[in-house]
Write an enzyme that holds these catalytic residues in place. Structure first.
Site, short mmCIF file in Angstrom:
data_model
loop_
_atom_site.label_atom_id
_atom_site.label_comp_id
_atom_site.label_asym_id
_atom_site.label_seq_id
_atom_site.Cartn_x
_atom_site.Cartn_y
_atom_site.Cartn_z
N ARG A 46 0.92 -1.09 -0.19
CA ARG A 46 -0.03 0.01 -0.15
C ARG A 46 0.76 1.26 0.00
O ARG A 46 0.50 2.36 -0.69
CB ARG A 46 -0.86 0.04 1.34
CG ARG A 46 -2.12 0.93 1.36
CD ARG A 46 -2.73 0.73 2.69
NE ARG A 46 -1.95 0.01 3.68
CZ ARG A 46 -2.45 -0.18 4.92
NH1 ARG A 46 -3.80 -0.11 5.20
NH2 ARG A 46 -1.78 -0.94 5.72
N LYS A 143 -1.53 -19.50 4.22
CA LYS A 143 -2.48 -19.82 5.13
C LYS A 143 -2.78 -18.66 5.71
O LYS A 143 -2.15 -17.49 6.02
CB LYS A 143 -1.98 -20.83 6.08
CG LYS A 143 -1.06 -20.25 7.17
CD LYS A 143 -0.77 -21.27 8.21
CE LYS A 143 0.10 -20.53 9.52
NZ LYS A 143 0.63 -21.64 10.53
N ASP A 172 1.85 -24.94 2.37
CA ASP A 172 2.17 -25.42 3.59
C ASP A 172 3.56 -25.51 3.69
O ASP A 172 4.14 -26.51 3.31
CB ASP A 172 1.19 -26.67 3.83
CG ASP A 172 1.20 -26.90 5.23
OD1 ASP A 172 2.65 -26.55 5.88
OD2 ASP A 172 0.46 -27.38 5.57
N HIS A 173 4.38 -24.63 4.55
CA HIS A 173 5.59 -24.41 4.27
C HIS A 173 6.25 -25.83 4.91
O HIS A 173 7.45 -26.09 4.66
CB HIS A 173 6.32 -23.20 4.84
CG HIS A 173 5.99 -23.26 6.43
ND1 HIS A 173 4.79 -22.58 6.92
CD2 HIS A 173 6.92 -23.30 7.26
CE1 HIS A 173 5.25 -22.68 8.36
NE2 HIS A 173 6.31 -23.04 8.25
N LYS A 177 9.89 -28.48 3.80
CA LYS A 177 11.02 -28.74 4.93
C LYS A 177 11.79 -30.07 4.47
O LYS A 177 11.41 -30.95 3.72
CB LYS A 177 10.61 -29.05 6.30
CG LYS A 177 10.06 -27.78 6.89
CD LYS A 177 9.65 -27.79 8.37
CE LYS A 177 9.05 -26.96 9.02
NZ LYS A 177 9.96 -25.85 9.60
N GLU A 211 6.25 -25.24 20.38
CA GLU A 211 6.96 -24.18 20.03
C GLU A 211 7.38 -23.54 21.84
O GLU A 211 6.55 -23.78 22.51
CB GLU A 211 5.93 -23.09 19.40
CG GLU A 211 5.88 -23.40 17.88
CD GLU A 211 4.84 -22.34 17.50
OE1 GLU A 211 5.10 -21.22 17.02
OE2 GLU A 211 3.61 -22.73 17.27
N ASP A 230 -4.81 -23.23 13.33
CA ASP A 230 -3.73 -22.55 12.68
C ASP A 230 -2.42 -23.91 12.44
O ASP A 230 -1.60 -23.43 11.53
CB ASP A 230 -3.16 -21.70 13.85
CG ASP A 230 -1.94 -20.59 13.53
OD1 ASP A 230 -2.05 -20.24 12.57
OD2 ASP A 230 -0.71 -20.61 14.34
N HIS A 235 -0.85 -28.01 8.90
CA HIS A 235 0.66 -28.99 8.99
C HIS A 235 0.71 -30.25 9.42
O HIS A 235 1.26 -30.97 9.03
CB HIS A 235 1.65 -27.74 9.96
CG HIS A 235 1.74 -26.32 9.48
ND1 HIS A 235 1.94 -26.04 8.23
CD2 HIS A 235 1.79 -25.13 10.37
CE1 HIS A 235 1.76 -24.74 8.27
NE2 HIS A 235 1.87 -24.38 9.27
N LYS A 334 2.01 -23.96 21.92
CA LYS A 334 2.71 -22.48 22.24
C LYS A 334 3.06 -22.74 23.93
O LYS A 334 2.43 -23.37 24.43
CB LYS A 334 1.93 -21.38 21.97
CG LYS A 334 1.72 -21.20 20.45
CD LYS A 334 1.34 -19.90 20.09
CE LYS A 334 1.23 -19.74 18.61
NZ LYS A 334 2.60 -19.67 17.93
P1 NAD Z 1 1.88 -8.10 7.38
O1 NAD Z 1 0.74 -7.69 8.49
O2 NAD Z 1 3.28 -8.24 8.32
O3 NAD Z 1 2.20 -7.55 6.27
C1 NAD Z 1 0.79 -7.45 5.32
C2 NAD Z 1 1.18 -6.63 3.88
O4 NAD Z 1 0.10 -6.45 3.49
C3 NAD Z 1 2.14 -5.64 4.17
O5 NAD Z 1 3.16 -5.47 3.05
C4 NAD Z 1 0.96 -4.54 4.02
O6 NAD Z 1 1.40 -3.24 3.26
C5 NAD Z 1 0.18 -4.88 3.01
N1 NAD Z 1 -1.22 -4.28 2.86
C6 NAD Z 1 -1.92 -4.18 4.19
N2 NAD Z 1 -3.07 -3.54 3.51
C7 NAD Z 1 -2.97 -3.29 2.30
C8 NAD Z 1 -3.73 -2.75 1.14
N3 NAD Z 1 -4.63 -2.06 1.54
N4 NAD Z 1 -3.25 -2.91 -0.02
C9 NAD Z 1 -2.07 -3.41 -0.37
N5 NAD Z 1 -1.24 -3.99 0.47
C10 NAD Z 1 -1.84 -3.88 1.89
O7 NAD Z 1 1.48 -9.83 7.27
P2 NAD Z 1 2.58 -11.14 7.10
O8 NAD Z 1 2.88 -11.47 8.52
O9 NAD Z 1 3.59 -10.73 6.31
O10 NAD Z 1 1.56 -12.10 6.55
C11 NAD Z 1 1.04 -12.18 5.23
C12 NAD Z 1 0.46 -13.37 4.88
O11 NAD Z 1 1.18 -14.57 5.16
C13 NAD Z 1 -1.00 -13.52 5.91
O12 NAD Z 1 -1.96 -14.31 5.05
C14 NAD Z 1 -0.57 -14.30 6.76
O13 NAD Z 1 -1.62 -15.12 7.54
C15 NAD Z 1 0.47 -15.15 6.14
N6 NAD Z 1 1.44 -15.88 7.13
C16 NAD Z 1 2.29 -15.30 7.46
C17 NAD Z 1 3.50 -15.86 8.23
C18 NAD Z 1 4.53 -14.98 9.11
O14 NAD Z 1 5.35 -15.74 9.78
N7 NAD Z 1 4.44 -13.77 8.96
C19 NAD Z 1 3.23 -17.41 8.46
C20 NAD Z 1 2.31 -17.74 7.73
C21 NAD Z 1 1.50 -17.53 7.00
#
Ligand code: NAD
Length: 484
Positions: A46, A143, A172-173, A177, A211, A230, A235, A334
């Site tokens: 964004r 996910k 599914d990471h 692995k 964890e 989750d 997983h 956790k």
């Molecule tokens: P985050 O909140 O850190 O990042 C979200 C991203 O979305 C940011 O880049 C933000 O700028 C963008 N964003 C938000 N609103 C927006 C909009 N209106 N328009 C365009 N972009 C927008 O989230 P994250 O932790 O990076 O997770 C991302 C995805 O991955 C999610 O679906 C989450 O469930 C999944 N996920 C994350 C992790 C993790 O470890 N972080 C692990 C597994 C799955």
């Protein structure tokens, strides 16, 4: 091998996942020459940022998360990255993305949706409307895929209205692995295990994903999910499938996924009575973890009325010939006593011992497949204690810790998965019917939990979860494999 030229468009390019996993994983493919000359990464989010500002941010992410950075490769990698601001909620910025991608229709065009699942639908629709989806397009989603069977179906419908199933890569990471893939190598590239891999020789299977961390800054999201959604729905069930599936014809995506699907369909559905008897949910309280005092879940959340589970244990039955009466005990949580993910295949006791009682206890063989830490496989076998005295037996591990077998760096799951996705190989990605079958088994558990008014069982941080989880397995005369 080098990939075909591609444009990888990462929605959520400034997010936590991009910072910690996606950018470091992609960078690692640079020094080894896997990113073709014409490969580009287009980060989208964004915020208004210039290419240079985003590259600086990416440089920091890589330097923070990669142990040894080759400066030359890093510069080459950063030069591939461009940035485009699109606000999905406001539906603005799409023209800039269109412009960026135009003229490259013949290249692989991969969209990675690393954003809140609420945006999956709007992004797919906009990609369709702006004619950005090509024959060579793919889409990757993170996910969670839905909160239950119904919402997962809706997500799949929405994405499926723009992309065909062969273009959809559900991550599914755990499947990326090394040890998880090694499980397939172990089972199907050796003659030793498969003849024993059934109810005649295996007593039970345990899958633990423990964890030590709590929910910390993710409390808001986590509270809407809980450990069953989750961790177990995706997983743990995926791991269960890889242990339990029949040998697929080949490693072709649909061969493997067909076999996993059969396992999911063979899971014995949980009646409400079984949910009460065969599942345990817990929630951590204050305690000690990694040497320090830690808060309880409700304190981290800042509310005291949440019944979200941070721990689940379940006894699961697979109703087919191979696994009849071989329970699979699953457990994840956790703030547990150790950070460890492993699968334990517990073989049956000897039918008869020829040794005198003073030879000591003869432990049944055990195969332990460890996902983290210290990825590797260990086979527990009995041997004779050396020496001329009376015959004494001892259990020793035949250790196949990969760090010792291979000196090279262990690639992160995302490295493998992103490159597989770019190459179009879906073997390690979940097919739509798998995700929906997993939810079909999970839904009645969620339903039953919401019916009963009982709160999750409290457990002290830094322990192995509520005592009911120990009782769950011990009432069957078995114990959790807690060695760390
Ligand atoms: P985050 O909140 O850190 O990042 C979200 C991203 O979305 C940011 O880049 C933000 O700028 C963008 N964003 C938000 N609103 C927006 C909009 N209106 N328009 C365009 N972009 C927008 O989230 P994250 O932790 O990076 O997770 C991302 C995805 O991955 C999610 O679906 C989450 O469930 C999944 N996920 C994350 C992790 C993790 O470890 N972080 C692990 C597994 C799955």
């Amino acid at each position: 091998t080098q990939s075909d030229p591609f444009d990888l468009v990462v929605f959520g390019g400034t997010g936590d996942l991009a910072h910690r996993k996606l950018l470091p994983a992609l960078y690692h493919r640079e020094p080894v020459g896997h990113l073709g000359e014409d490969a580009r990464i287009i980060a989208v989010s964004r915020r208004q940022l210039s290419d240079t500002e985003y590259r600086d941010w990416a440089r920091k992410a890589i330097c923070e998360h990669v142990a040894e950075v080759d400066q030359e490769a890093l510069e080459r990698f950063l030069a591939r990255i461009q940035y485009v601001a699109v606000d999905v909620a406001q539906n603005t910025g799409w023209e800039a993305l269109e412009e960026k991608l135009s003229g490259r229709e013949d290249f692989v065009r991969a969209f990675y949706l690393s954003v809140s699942p609420d945006f999956f639908g709007p992004i797919c629709s906009a990609l369709g409307e702006h004619d950005l989806v090509t024959e060579k397009s793919r889409v990757t989603i993170e996910k969670p895929i839905g909160k239950n069977g119904k919402s997962a179906h809706e997500v799949n419908e929405t994405i499926g209205s723009v992309f065909k199933e062969h273009q959809i890569f559900r991550i599914d990471h755990y499947l990326g692995k090394e040890t998880v893939q090694n499980l397939m190598a172990l089972r199907f590239a050796n003659v030793l295990f498969e003849p024993l891999w059934n109810a005649a020789h295996i007593d039970h299977v345990q899958i633990t994903v423990a964890e030590t961390l709590g929910v910390e800054s993710r409390a808001g999201y986590y509270d809407t999910a809980g450990a069953l959604r989750d961790m177990v729905q995706n997983h743990l069930l995926q791991l269960l499938c890889l242990v339990a599936m029949e040998p697929p014809e080949s490693m072709a995506p649909d061969s493997v996924r067909d076999e996993k699907l059969k396992v999911l369909k063979a899971l014995r559905p949980m009646s409400s009575e079984m949910v009460e008897r065969n599942t345990v949910r817990g929630q951590y309280r204050a305690g000690a973890s990694a040497g320090g005092a830690v808060k309880g879940y409700l304190e981290e959340l800042g509310r005291d009325d949440s019944s979200t589970e941070t721990f689940v244990a379940a006894k699961v039955d697979i109703e087919n010939w191979r696994w009849a009466n071989v329970p699979f005990y699953l457990r994840t949580g956790k703030r547990l006593a150790a950070r460890v993910s492993e699968i334990t295949i517990q073989f049956k006791d000897l039918p008869h011992s020829i040794f005198l009682p003073d030879a000591g206890r003869i432990a049944a063989n055990k195969l332990v497949i460890r996902l983290q830490p210290d990825e590797g496989v260990k086979m527990q076998v009995m041997i004779k204690d050396p020496g001329p005295g009376s015959m004494r037996l001892r259990e020793v591990p035949l250790d196949m810790t990969f760090a010792e077998a291979f000196s090279s760096r262990h690639p992160d799951a995302y490295e493998r998965l992103i490159m597989d996705m770019i190459r179009g190989n879906q073997t390690l990605f979940m097919r739509r019917d798998e995700v929906e079958a997993a939810w079909k088994w999970i839904d009645p558990i969620l339903e039953q939990w919401s019916q009963i008014k009982e709160a999750p069982k409290p457990y002290t941080s830094g322990t192995w979860g509520p005592s009911a989880s120990i009782a769950l397995i011990e009432r069957d005369g078995r114990t959790w494999h807690d060695e760390t």
